[in-house]
Design a protein around this motif. Structure first.
Motif, PDB file in Angstrom:
ATOM      1  N   UNK A 146       0.829  -1.202   0.000  1.00  0.00           N
ATOM      2  CA  UNK A 146       0.000   0.000   0.000  1.00  0.00           C
ATOM      3  C   UNK A 146       0.867   1.257   0.000  1.00  0.00           C
ATOM      4  N   UNK A 147       2.013   1.166   0.633  1.00  0.00           N
ATOM      5  CA  UNK A 147       2.930   2.305   0.658  1.00  0.00           C
ATOM      6  C   UNK A 147       3.337   2.698  -0.768  1.00  0.00           C
ATOM      7  N   UNK A 148       3.493   1.705  -1.636  1.00  0.00           N
ATOM      8  CA  UNK A 148       3.840   1.977  -3.026  1.00  0.00           C
ATOM      9  C   UNK A 148       2.731   2.767  -3.722  1.00  0.00           C
ATOM     10  N   UNK A 171       3.266   0.528  10.091  1.00  0.00           N
ATOM     11  CA  UNK A 171       3.020   1.960  10.261  1.00  0.00           C
ATOM     12  C   UNK A 171       4.224   2.769   9.801  1.00  0.00           C
ATOM     13  N   UNK A 172       5.405   2.252  10.056  1.00  0.00           N
ATOM     14  CA  UNK A 172       6.629   2.962   9.684  1.00  0.00           C
ATOM     15  C   UNK A 172       6.786   3.066   8.173  1.00  0.00           C
ATOM     16  N   UNK A 173       6.535   1.966   7.470  1.00  0.00           N
ATOM     17  CA  UNK A 173       6.684   1.999   6.015  1.00  0.00           C
ATOM     18  C   UNK A 173       5.625   2.888   5.370  1.00  0.00           C
ATOM     19  N   UNK A 174       4.430   2.927   5.943  1.00  0.00           N
ATOM     20  CA  UNK A 174       3.396   3.827   5.446  1.00  0.00           C
ATOM     21  C   UNK A 174       3.789   5.285   5.673  1.00  0.00           C
ATOM     22  N   UNK A 175       4.322   5.554   6.852  1.00  0.00           N
ATOM     23  CA  UNK A 175       4.733   6.916   7.190  1.00  0.00           C
ATOM     24  C   UNK A 175       5.814   7.419   6.246  1.00  0.00           C
ATOM     25  N   UNK A 176       6.728   6.541   5.876  1.00  0.00           N
ATOM     26  CA  UNK A 176       7.824   6.940   4.992  1.00  0.00           C
ATOM     27  C   UNK A 176       7.305   7.431   3.648  1.00  0.00           C
ATOM     28  N   UNK A 177       6.330   6.736   3.085  1.00  0.00           N
ATOM     29  CA  UNK A 177       5.799   7.163   1.789  1.00  0.00           C
ATOM     30  C   UNK A 177       4.784   8.289   1.920  1.00  0.00           C
ATOM     31  N   UNK A 178       4.171   8.416   3.078  1.00  0.00           N
ATOM     32  CA  UNK A 178       3.264   9.539   3.301  1.00  0.00           C
ATOM     33  C   UNK A 178       4.024  10.858   3.351  1.00  0.00           C
ATOM     34  N   UNK A 179       5.301  10.790   3.636  1.00  0.00           N
ATOM     35  CA  UNK A 179       6.118  12.005   3.633  1.00  0.00           C
ATOM     36  C   UNK A 179       6.145  12.634   2.244  1.00  0.00           C
ATOM     37  N   UNK A 180       6.016  11.793   1.226  1.00  0.00           N
ATOM     38  CA  UNK A 180       6.080  12.267  -0.158  1.00  0.00           C
ATOM     39  C   UNK A 180       4.703  12.426  -0.797  1.00  0.00           C
ATOM     40  N   UNK A 181       3.666  11.875  -0.164  1.00  0.00           N
ATOM     41  CA  UNK A 181       2.324  11.950  -0.726  1.00  0.00           C
ATOM     42  C   UNK A 181       1.744  13.361  -0.557  1.00  0.00           C
ATOM     43  N   UNK A 182       1.205  13.898  -1.646  1.00  0.00           N
ATOM     44  CA  UNK A 182       0.653  15.252  -1.620  1.00  0.00           C
ATOM     45  C   UNK A 182      -0.857  15.272  -1.869  1.00  0.00           C
ATOM     46  N   UNK A 199       4.041   5.112  16.266  1.00  0.00           N
ATOM     47  CA  UNK A 199       3.578   6.462  16.579  1.00  0.00           C
ATOM     48  C   UNK A 199       4.668   7.492  16.309  1.00  0.00           C
ATOM     49  N   UNK A 200       5.897   7.138  16.651  1.00  0.00           N
ATOM     50  CA  UNK A 200       7.019   8.043  16.412  1.00  0.00           C
ATOM     51  C   UNK A 200       7.218   8.280  14.914  1.00  0.00           C
ATOM     52  N   UNK A 201       7.037   7.231  14.129  1.00  0.00           N
ATOM     53  CA  UNK A 201       7.187   7.359  12.673  1.00  0.00           C
ATOM     54  C   UNK A 201       6.107   8.278  12.108  1.00  0.00           C
ATOM     55  N   UNK A 202       4.890   8.132  12.614  1.00  0.00           N
ATOM     56  CA  UNK A 202       3.799   8.972  12.147  1.00  0.00           C
ATOM     57  C   UNK A 202       4.012  10.432  12.560  1.00  0.00           C
ATOM     58  N   UNK A 206       4.359  13.749  10.053  1.00  0.00           N
ATOM     59  CA  UNK A 206       3.529  14.953  10.117  1.00  0.00           C
ATOM     60  C   UNK A 206       4.352  16.236  10.010  1.00  0.00           C
ATOM     61  N   UNK A 207       5.615  16.145  10.338  1.00  0.00           N
ATOM     62  CA  UNK A 207       6.483  17.310  10.223  1.00  0.00           C
ATOM     63  C   UNK A 207       6.775  17.649   8.759  1.00  0.00           C
ATOM     64  N   UNK A 208       6.650  16.628   7.891  1.00  0.00           N
ATOM     65  CA  UNK A 208       6.976  16.820   6.478  1.00  0.00           C
ATOM     66  C   UNK A 208       5.751  16.877   5.578  1.00  0.00           C
ATOM     67  N   UNK A 209       4.653  16.265   6.017  1.00  0.00           N
ATOM     68  CA  UNK A 209       3.446  16.223   5.213  1.00  0.00           C
ATOM     69  C   UNK A 209       2.525  17.377   5.605  1.00  0.00           C
TER      70      UNK A 209
END
Length: 227
Positions: A146-148, A171-182, A199-202, A206-209
């Motif tokens: 789903x991250x892809x 959650x971590x892998x989702x957070x990584x790609x959410x950083x780039x999702x616009x 939670x830390x990954x999310x 949030x700092x980048x998204x």
């Protein structure tokens, strides 16, 4: 933005403003009634077959009828015992139908095997804006696929992943790609045992998204350290 600033009690976070909401029909119809409706002139924009026990055979009949339909925009297939064998027709539907904007597949035991091909097609889909995959046993592997989608898809606005056994790694892998999702505005991921690591990954995401306006991480065993 620290998770503790989201909401210390329920971990439910919303920016000012609301994500686009798509209404869902409250009236559930049988497969036979749905097929009759699709052959008539007056086809509802929202079609709900909630808990009709369609199974793989039933959903194939329905999806075949919907593939070329340009009227139905919202489809509810919640609790229909699709399993992984019921997903190929849904994959073809999402691939061919460019009118459908809202799809509810929650509580169907799709699993990673059923979801993986669906996610491949979803990467290039440009019509779906709302997707509910809650309670489908996606697991960490499903989160990875789903991250892809989140890294490529630019139309999906609302995504529900409640109770999918994602775990901290998912959650971590989702957070990584959410950083780039616009595109995504709303993400619900309750009851996924993401723990303080997830939670830390999310929180880092949030700092980048700057696009996500709603994040629900309630019921995730997030300790004070993770919050």
């Amino acid at each position: 933005l620290p998770i503790s600033q989201i909401c210390s009690s329920c971990l439910f976070w919303r920016k000012t403003g609301r994500a686009p909401q798509l209404s869902m029909s409250d009236k559930s119809v049988s497969l036979e009634s749905a097929l009759e409706l699709l052959q008539s002139r007056e086809v509802p924009v929202e079609l709900s077959l909630f808990s009709q026990k369609l199974g793989p055979e039933g959903v194939e009949k329905l999806c075949e009828a919907l593939e070329e339909d340009t009227r139905v925009q919202s489809l509810n297939l919640c609790m229909n015992k699709l399993g992984n064998k019921g997903m190929p027709p849904v994959v073809r539907l999402v691939q061919k139908n460019q009118t459908l904007t809202s799809l509810d597949l929650q509580i169907n035991k799709i699993g990673y095997g059923g979801a993986a091909p669906f996610f491949v097609v979803l990467q290039r889909n440009t019509s779906l804006t709302s997707l509910n995959l809650s309670s489908n046993e996606l697991g960490m592997r499903g989160a990875g696929e789903l991250a892809k989608v989140l890294n490529i898809n630019t139309s999906l606005l609302e995504l529900s992943l409640d109770y999918n056994e994602l775990g901290p790694e998912g959650a971590t892998v989702l957070a990584e790609d959410l950083c780039r999702n616009k595109a995504l505005r709303s993400l619900r991921a309750r009851g996924n045992a993401i723990g303080k690591m997830g939670a830390a990954s999310m929180a880092k995401m949030l700092k980048q998204n700057s696009t996500l306006s709603l994040l629900d991480l309630s019921s995730n065993d997030i300790q004070e350290a993770g919050a």
